[in-house]
Every structure is written in C-alpha cells, then in structure tokens.
Design a protein around this motif. Sequence first.
Motif, PDB file in Angstrom:
ATOM      1  N   MET A 141       0.868  -0.903   0.216  1.00 49.40           N
ATOM      2  CA  MET A 141      -0.380   0.142  -0.130  1.00 49.40           C
ATOM      3  C   MET A 141       1.068   1.030   0.434  1.00 49.40           C
ATOM      4  SD  MET A 141      -2.888   1.103   2.843  1.00 49.40           S
ATOM      5  CE  MET A 141      -3.941   0.399   2.170  1.00 49.40           C
ATOM      6  N   LEU A 142       0.509   2.838  -0.544  1.00 48.17           N
ATOM      7  CA  LEU A 142       1.235   3.698  -0.630  1.00 48.17           C
ATOM      8  C   LEU A 142       0.383   4.281   0.063  1.00 48.17           C
ATOM      9  CD1 LEU A 142       1.764   3.705  -4.775  1.00 48.17           C
ATOM     10  CD2 LEU A 142       3.692   3.692  -2.765  1.00 48.17           C
ATOM     11  N   LEU A 143       1.152   5.736   0.609  1.00 49.13           N
ATOM     12  CA  LEU A 143       0.591   6.652   1.464  1.00 49.13           C
ATOM     13  C   LEU A 143       1.179   7.358   1.360  1.00 49.13           C
ATOM     14  CD1 LEU A 143      -0.315   7.651   3.996  1.00 49.13           C
ATOM     15  CD2 LEU A 143       2.103   7.929   4.859  1.00 49.13           C
ATOM     16  N   SER A 144      -0.200   8.445   0.128  1.00 49.22           N
ATOM     17  CA  SER A 144       0.547   9.551  -0.676  1.00 49.22           C
ATOM     18  C   SER A 144       0.032  10.801   0.097  1.00 49.22           C
ATOM     19  CB  SER A 144      -0.881   9.855  -1.871  1.00 49.22           C
ATOM     20  OG  SER A 144       0.397   8.516  -2.311  1.00 49.22           O
ATOM     21  N   GLU A 145       1.554  11.726  -0.024  1.00 52.93           N
ATOM     22  CA  GLU A 145       1.084  13.705   1.034  1.00 52.93           C
ATOM     23  C   GLU A 145       1.701  13.935   0.276  1.00 52.93           C
ATOM     24  OE1 GLU A 145       2.399  11.771   5.364  1.00 52.93           O
ATOM     25  OE2 GLU A 145       3.665  11.338   4.843  1.00 52.93           O
ATOM     26  N   LEU A 146       1.889  15.418   0.335  1.00 56.47           N
ATOM     27  CA  LEU A 146       2.079  16.587   0.014  1.00 56.47           C
ATOM     28  C   LEU A 146       3.397  16.958   0.499  1.00 56.47           C
ATOM     29  CD1 LEU A 146       1.538  18.356  -2.768  1.00 56.47           C
ATOM     30  CD2 LEU A 146      -0.077  19.380  -1.027  1.00 56.47           C
ATOM     31  N   LYS A 147       4.185  17.061   0.476  1.00 54.75           N
ATOM     32  CA  LYS A 147       5.412  17.741   1.509  1.00 54.75           C
ATOM     33  C   LYS A 147       6.231  18.807   0.867  1.00 54.75           C
ATOM     34  CE  LYS A 147       5.529  13.944   4.249  1.00 54.75           C
ATOM     35  NZ  LYS A 147       6.350  12.488   4.941  1.00 54.75           N
ATOM     36  N   ASP A 148       6.032  19.518   1.112  1.00 51.71           N
ATOM     37  CA  ASP A 148       6.529  21.254   0.647  1.00 51.71           C
ATOM     38  C   ASP A 148       6.228  21.693  -0.866  1.00 51.71           C
ATOM     39  OD1 ASP A 148       7.584  22.867   2.674  1.00 51.71           O
ATOM     40  OD2 ASP A 148       9.880  20.960   2.638  1.00 51.71           O
ATOM     41  N   LYS A 170       5.656  18.708  -2.755  1.00 53.65           N
ATOM     42  CA  LYS A 170       5.956  18.080  -4.157  1.00 53.65           C
ATOM     43  C   LYS A 170       5.434  16.901  -2.899  1.00 53.65           C
ATOM     44  CE  LYS A 170      10.335  19.015  -4.922  1.00 53.65           C
ATOM     45  NZ  LYS A 170      11.621  19.338  -4.296  1.00 53.65           N
ATOM     46  N   ALA A 171       4.322  15.770  -4.867  1.00 53.80           N
ATOM     47  CA  ALA A 171       4.069  14.476  -3.528  1.00 53.80           C
ATOM     48  C   ALA A 171       4.633  13.130  -3.561  1.00 53.80           C
ATOM     49  CB  ALA A 171       2.651  14.518  -4.936  1.00 53.80           C
ATOM     50  N   VAL A 172       4.565  13.342  -2.334  1.00 49.19           N
ATOM     51  CA  VAL A 172       5.535  11.491  -2.275  1.00 49.19           C
ATOM     52  C   VAL A 172       4.535  10.821  -1.389  1.00 49.19           C
ATOM     53  CG1 VAL A 172       7.412  11.480  -0.339  1.00 49.19           C
ATOM     54  CG2 VAL A 172       6.817  13.332  -1.179  1.00 49.19           C
ATOM     55  N   SER A 173       5.476   9.707  -2.082  1.00 52.63           N
ATOM     56  CA  SER A 173       4.391   8.243  -2.006  1.00 52.63           C
ATOM     57  C   SER A 173       5.790   7.380  -1.296  1.00 52.63           C
ATOM     58  CB  SER A 173       4.223   7.454  -2.972  1.00 52.63           C
ATOM     59  OG  SER A 173       3.077   8.352  -3.655  1.00 52.63           O
ATOM     60  N   THR A 174       5.269   6.750  -0.355  1.00 51.46           N
ATOM     61  CA  THR A 174       5.736   5.965   0.399  1.00 51.46           C
ATOM     62  C   THR A 174       5.468   4.549   0.737  1.00 51.46           C
ATOM     63  OG1 THR A 174       5.933   7.954   1.825  1.00 51.46           O
ATOM     64  CG2 THR A 174       6.952   5.939   2.829  1.00 51.46           C
ATOM     65  N   ASN A 175       6.302   3.526   0.731  1.00 53.73           N
ATOM     66  CA  ASN A 175       5.247   2.005   0.375  1.00 53.73           C
ATOM     67  C   ASN A 175       4.597   1.708   2.453  1.00 53.73           C
ATOM     68  OD1 ASN A 175       5.290   0.735  -1.762  1.00 53.73           O
ATOM     69  ND2 ASN A 175       7.489   0.726  -2.243  1.00 53.73           N
ATOM     70  N   ILE A 176       3.792   1.428   2.608  1.00 52.01           N
ATOM     71  CA  ILE A 176       3.633   1.300   3.618  1.00 52.01           C
ATOM     72  C   ILE A 176       2.948  -0.273   3.842  1.00 52.01           C
ATOM     73  CG2 ILE A 176       3.762   3.700   4.735  1.00 52.01           C
ATOM     74  CD1 ILE A 176       0.423   2.881   4.227  1.00 52.01           C
ATOM     75  N   VAL A 193      -3.756  10.234   1.533  1.00 56.92           N
ATOM     76  CA  VAL A 193      -4.581   9.023   0.704  1.00 56.92           C
ATOM     77  C   VAL A 193      -3.397   7.929   0.977  1.00 56.92           C
ATOM     78  CG1 VAL A 193      -5.104   8.824  -1.644  1.00 56.92           C
ATOM     79  CG2 VAL A 193      -5.394  11.367  -0.483  1.00 56.92           C
ATOM     80  N   PHE A 194      -4.612   7.340   0.936  1.00 52.90           N
ATOM     81  CA  PHE A 194      -3.976   5.567   0.853  1.00 52.90           C
ATOM     82  C   PHE A 194      -4.615   4.905  -0.384  1.00 52.90           C
ATOM     83  CE2 PHE A 194      -3.957   6.581   5.257  1.00 52.90           C
ATOM     84  CZ  PHE A 194      -3.294   6.696   5.908  1.00 52.90           C
ATOM     85  N   ARG A 195      -3.256   4.603  -0.992  1.00 48.66           N
ATOM     86  CA  ARG A 195      -4.149   4.374  -1.946  1.00 48.66           C
ATOM     87  C   ARG A 195      -3.317   2.463  -2.350  1.00 48.66           C
ATOM     88  NH1 ARG A 195      -0.284   6.247  -6.664  1.00 48.66           N
ATOM     89  NH2 ARG A 195       1.206   7.711  -5.844  1.00 48.66           N
TER      90      ARG A 195
END
Lengths: 615, 270
Positions: free
Chosen positions: A1-8, A10-16, A130-132
């Motif tokens: 699953m990906l955790l998508s966030e907006l940081k500064d 920029k869209a950043v997705s992290t595997n969780i 957003v989780f995707r």
Amino acid sequence: MLLSELKDRKAVSTNIKKKNFENNYDVVVAGLGVAGSIAAISAGRHGLKVLGIEKLSCMGGAATAGGISIYYYGLPGGIFEEIDEKAEKIKTGNLTAARGFHPDAKKFALEREAVKAGVEIAYNSAVTAVFREGGTVKGIRWISPEGVREAGCRILIDASGDGEVCAVAGCDFKYGREFDGTTQPYSHARVTFRDGRNIVNNFDAGHIDPADGDDFSAKVINAGILHLKDKFQEDDKIIFTALQLGQREGRLITGDETLSLKDFFSGKVTKEPVFYEYSNYDTHAKDWFCESELIQDWVVVAGLWGTKFSIPVPFKSMLPKGFNGLITAGRCISMEHEMAQCLRMQRAMQKSGEVAAWAAAIAIKNNITLREIPYAELLKGLKATNCFNGEIIETHWLSDRSELKAQLSSEKPGYAVWSAKLMGEDIKGELRQWLSSEDKHLSRHSAFALGLLNDKTALPVLREIVLERDKFIPSTSRIGSQKRLCSAIYLLGKFGDGESAEELLTVFREDTETDILTHTFMALLKIGSAIPEFREKIANGIIEKIGSNKFSAMYKVDRTYDVREDMAGYMRIIAIKKFDEWKIPHKLRETLEKSELTMRGKALMNQMFPIREKE
Amino acid sequence: MNQNYETLIIGAGLTGIGLACADKENSLIIERTISPGSEYINAFNPGNDWQEEPLTSGGKNLKKELEDRNILCDGKVHISALSPVLYSFIKTEKLNVLFWTEITGIEKVRGNFEVEIYNASGLRKIKVKKIIDTSPERRSAPDKSSIISKSINALLHCEKEISSFELKNGKLLNGRFPSEKYFSLPVEVNDSWPDARKKLFAAWEKRPGKLSGWLIAATASEFAYSSAKGPFEIKNNWLHLPSAAYSNPIQSFEAGVNFFKGEQQCSCQN
C-alpha cells in the motif's frame, strides 16, 4: 500500500504495510463547499455510507462562509434547487433580507439535508494523506479537532475546490495561464447590512499562489486590511468578513479529457455531456497583454468579456488520469486555464457535485470502476433529478449583413466583429469596402474584424487609430472593454507590422497609461520577433525606458479599492528573455536584481527561466 | 518562513496576538482559519467589562483605535469590524502568522519540539522551544477540560429598539449600534455544530412575538466559549493559555502581552 502526501509542494508516496481501517465508507467527500455539499447530500440520498470532511464549521463554502451568496449565471436543474427553496423558507420571518440568497439559511438547509441523508460530517478537519494501492484510492487520513484520523473508502470525491486532495494523492495538474503560470486575482468578500438587506461587497485583492502556504497567509492579511475604514457606521455595518478567500482559480487536474476554450470556440465539444455551464469569460485579470491571442482576440479586440455561452462538460473531465476510486467535483476538473475562467459558477459547480455522487452510486451498486460507467446509465440518473435536462442557452451570432453593418457602426460592435470573424472569407469584401467609410465606427470596427481574419488590408486603418491615439472605448461589455488604441496596437503586433514600429516606439516613450504601455511593449517585441532588422532599434527603445531604476508601470488590480501591482520587474523579465533570444546585449538583469519582484514576477521568472533540478 | 522559532503560538486569537507581541521575531502563530480574533469576532461574542481600563500600552492603543474608528462606544462594540483592525495590527507589528494551517503532529526531539504543520504547501516541519496553545479545545493535544461552558450566537438586525427584554431561552446582548444585537444561546459543551445550529434556529423561530421584527443577519462560525484561566501545563514547555478565559478582546490580548512578564505559575488541569 502507498501513503501519498504533499510535502513542501511535492507529492511524495511511501510504501507502507497494508492498512485494515476500522472505519470504512462508501464515499468520502473532501470539502463540503459549493460542489461537495451537493455531492455529500446526493450520495447520502443514494443510500451510501458517506463521510464529509470540511475545513470550516459549516457547509456551502464560497456560497455561505465565503459570502458570495448570489448566483452568477449558470443553468437551472438539480437537487440544489430544492435545497434553495428550503433555505428560502428558513429565511422567511427569521433571517434578514439578502441580495441573492441568505448564506445562513443555505448553510442550515444544506446541513439539515446532509444529516437527514445520513452523512457523517467532520467539520474543522482537513485531509492530509491518501492511501492507495497502485492508482486505486483506498482511504484517507485527516486532521480533526480530536486529532489525526484514518478511514477506508471506495470512492473519494475531491471537492476541495483547489484540487488539493488530488495533489496529495499525486495526480498531475496544471496551474495558471501559459504565459506566466499565475491565476486570476483572488477576493475576500465582506457582507454588510445596507438599505434593509445583507449585501455582498466583493473586490479583487491581488494575485495569490493558492498552492503556497506562506503566500496564501500573507495574502489573507493583505486582503483583510482592505476592509478597514476610518469610521464604521451603522448604515453600512459589517455583518461578517468571509471565512475563506475567494480563490477563483487554482489547480486544474489532468483528467481523461481536458476542456479547452479554443476547442469550444471552434465547435469541438463533447457528445457526452453530463452537465452544462453557462457563463462568460469571467476573468478578473486586467493585464490583458499577458493573455493568449485567443483571449486578446475575444476581449481586447471584440470586447466580448460579457458574452455568455453554454459549455457542455464531459464526465471524463472529472476523472484524474491514471487513478481509480477518485473523482473531482468543482472548479478543479480537467480543463485549460482559459476554460477555467468560465467553468466555475455556483450552479454548475453544484451540478458537478451531483454528477460525482450519481457516478459513485452507480459504480458501487454495479461493482464497476468510475470509468466503466455507461454514459446512458449516468445520464438516466441525472435526468431523474433534473440535474441534466438538456436546457441550454444558445449564443446567437449575426448572419444578416445589414445588421452586421449597423452594429459595426455602433458603439457596441463586439458581436458584429466576432460574427464577421466567423463568417470568414464571405464577408471580407464588404469589410474592405467599409474600411474607407467616413463613419469612423464602421471603418475602425471593420478593421478589427479584418484583423481577426488576418487580412492585412486592415493595417492602414489600424495605424491611423494609433496615430490619432484613439482612446474611444466601445461598450459591448460592461467590463473588460478596451480602448480602441489598445485593440489596434495588439493587432499591429500580431501582424508583426514593421511600418508601425517607429510610431509604437513613440507611444512607448510617452508618459501614458499602463494598458497602452504594456500593449505597446508586447507589440514591439512581436514586431522584433517577426522582423530581425528592427530588433536593435526596438530593444534600444525599450531599454531606454525600462532600464531605468525609476521606471514603474502600475497595474490597478481592483477598480474600486487601491490594489496595485508594479509591472516594471515583470516587463523586464519578458524583455530579458526576448533580448537574449535576439542576442542583443543589455544590462536589464542588473536593474532587475535591484528591484523586488512581486509574487507574479517570481512566477514569471520561474516560467521563463526554470531552474533545472539536479538529477 | 523560517524553520526555527523560540515560541509556537497556536491560535491567532487575541491572547495569541498578545503573546506574539512579546517576542515578535522569534514567535510564530499558527492559525487554522483565516481569521484573527475569531473567538470573539466569528463567535459574535461582544464580550463585556469594556469600561475597565487597559493595563498595558498595547491594550490602551488597541482600545483607543476601536473608539477612534467608531467600533467601540460606551462599552458597546461592533465586533465584526475588529477583524480588519487585527489584520492591520498583524501587518504593522510584523507578527509571524501562518493562517489556514493545521498542526498535524508534535514530537519532542532533544529538548525541543518538532512540529509538523499542514497547509497549502503540504506538510512541513518546524522546530520550536516552547508551545503555547491558546485555542479553547486545545487543538495541539485535544482536551476540553478547561471549557466551562459554550454558546452559539447570532448577529441580529433590529429596526425597532426594545429595552431590557429577557428571554427564557438564551439572552440578548447589545452591539455598538441600536440596530445591532446578539442572540446568545447556551448549548452543551459536547454539542456538535449541527446540534447547536438546530437548537439556535429552533429557539429563534419560537422567540416571543414582540421580537418578530428582529432578524438573524448571520450565525456564528465559532462557538462562544467560557474557559478557565490558564496557563495549564500540557508537558514541560508546552502550555495551554485559553484566549476565551477573559471578558473581552482587550483583556484576552493583555493576558498574552503580560504572560512573559514573570511567567505565571501553571495551574493543574484535570
């Protein structure tokens, strides 16, 4: 699953690790504003389990908290009409009279219908992640008064207005006009009580970068100060200042289909509309020299700012490309900047919310993706609630030549100028004859029509307008009409008319109004681009003026309030880009470095001289 | 915006603004709405005890400005007009404020706080040595225990003055102008906005016939809270100083201005 966030930004997705959410919803509506309120109520009425997340403490967004409690065009049809009727009943006998509708009556009516439809409302809350799984949305994280919360959802409706949730999810989007990457001015409305009723006072507070937290905050303060008075009086007492800024334009997502005004004007429209907008090219920008040729043709030459048209909107423009379980409602749907000036009015935005809810209901009921929804089934639903009723208002252009001539002879020539453009070759002969008419209106407006038809026989009359410094303003539209001098200068630039260069340099050197100055500046650059041997002379003439530290070109952002922006730095950036291309030596960079750039100046700088990120 | 500050102030209410005045350069106010002073302005809470003389020069100046601009007269206030005054104050005093910004996480790292914020730019982290939360619901560490009571208020427009009228349900408060009144309805501390709004509209619909000509011009977007006076310690260097614990905006402002002058002993918060 990906955790998508907006940081500064920029869209950043992290595997969780895969999440098992405690709470799951059929639909989450992010933003209970104009579009989102209707989306949530409609989805609830479909029997879906709905969570609505809203930053403020009420529903209705711009229409209620934003103070813009009045409709501006749009077309009837949809559940919003029934809610408006309920709001009117709430108002009667209990609330003050209001120009338009009463924001508090609407606020209460929307909330009552949402609660009745079983919508769970999370006020004072904002989606932060957003989780995707791949491109499929699975859930969200939000900050609430009780802390950070998470939940799963089958469909996420981004009704944040600014496409903020799509940006968090990592969707592609466009932002601002092509020339400088900025959006049209923002506002901060004030509701006062005057002449026995609530009145909305709206104005243009300047330009903002709504995707930048620091700039946003600074502009909140700048706008808030504009409400200050030396003495407040009872006959215009403040009821409230808006709880949100009036952001007329922001992120525009990249969808499966993108609406373009150019396509619309050339008759390329969807065959599968789900709702219609009915509006004019309602930009509050007044720096027309930065707009595209299409818009300068429409507004600067034809003066058609106020001309309204019906725009069919396809469902595919609401679907962010590459994502599933995610749909947009409101002004962030997939369209180009120019279309975004028109497609943003409250009636249409409410319709878009209803479309998103219908789509969610059909997809969930049939266990299909949003993309798999048959158009006929969606349309059947939308017809059932009268959201889609096929009612449109046609814009009628002239075909009768005597009427065309009469209007070109008048002070309101805009429809005739554009009608002539649409008639094309067929009308050129008559227009050429009218050029030599002693009727100045007929002659000059015929030159404009020929200008739009790219016919060089217009040139002598256009040059004559410049020589005479003809500042007559036709009255085709209540707003946005330009001096004939500006229209002619723009067209001469578009033609790349070398014969005008000398006179335009004279105009440029004069102590003249900013609109004339900026159009002349742009026309000279276009002529230089078209005719290399003119470049050095044009560049020297421009540098002579804008190279001085004392040069300023004040652009008045608002007609009533004293909101101004100095375009000097902005013009220097454009000139630097052009003179570098022409390989003309100059010292404008040094002048530019000594002056402070406005937010738009910085945006233009980024647009014209992008800093390449290190690999 | 810098990434390091001495003090993070949560809430651009009057106490938050007063606190920031004490150390302008090294303080940052984070406000989740776009409104300064919303505990009075957006709550349609005109406050009381306006006749009391301010104790600080800042308080005196603010009160004088309100009087000069015809916002305050004889202890009666046109509360909505305080909004532009505060925006102007923030700009003139060069206070660091981030509006429309949420606090999404606070961690203690090597004696300092690492605070995650969220706004139009997305998530960002800032480092601060001290946190003072001035919000009634203690947004940085949700807890309602300092709230004594809350009301939902509405701004009224009334053509005809009716003197000393008592209501069975709720109370009427005077505004700056004869046509300006406020209706204040007490609700339960845990009432949600839909619950409270429903009660407000129901109460107003059932108002005595004598008040039929008095009409709601707007309803509040913040609850009018009555809070216990802080400071309350949340953790070491993380305090709660509710702005809603005072009688009027000037007193809330001065509670902030005076806070660092001999820091008050923290009360226990149960």
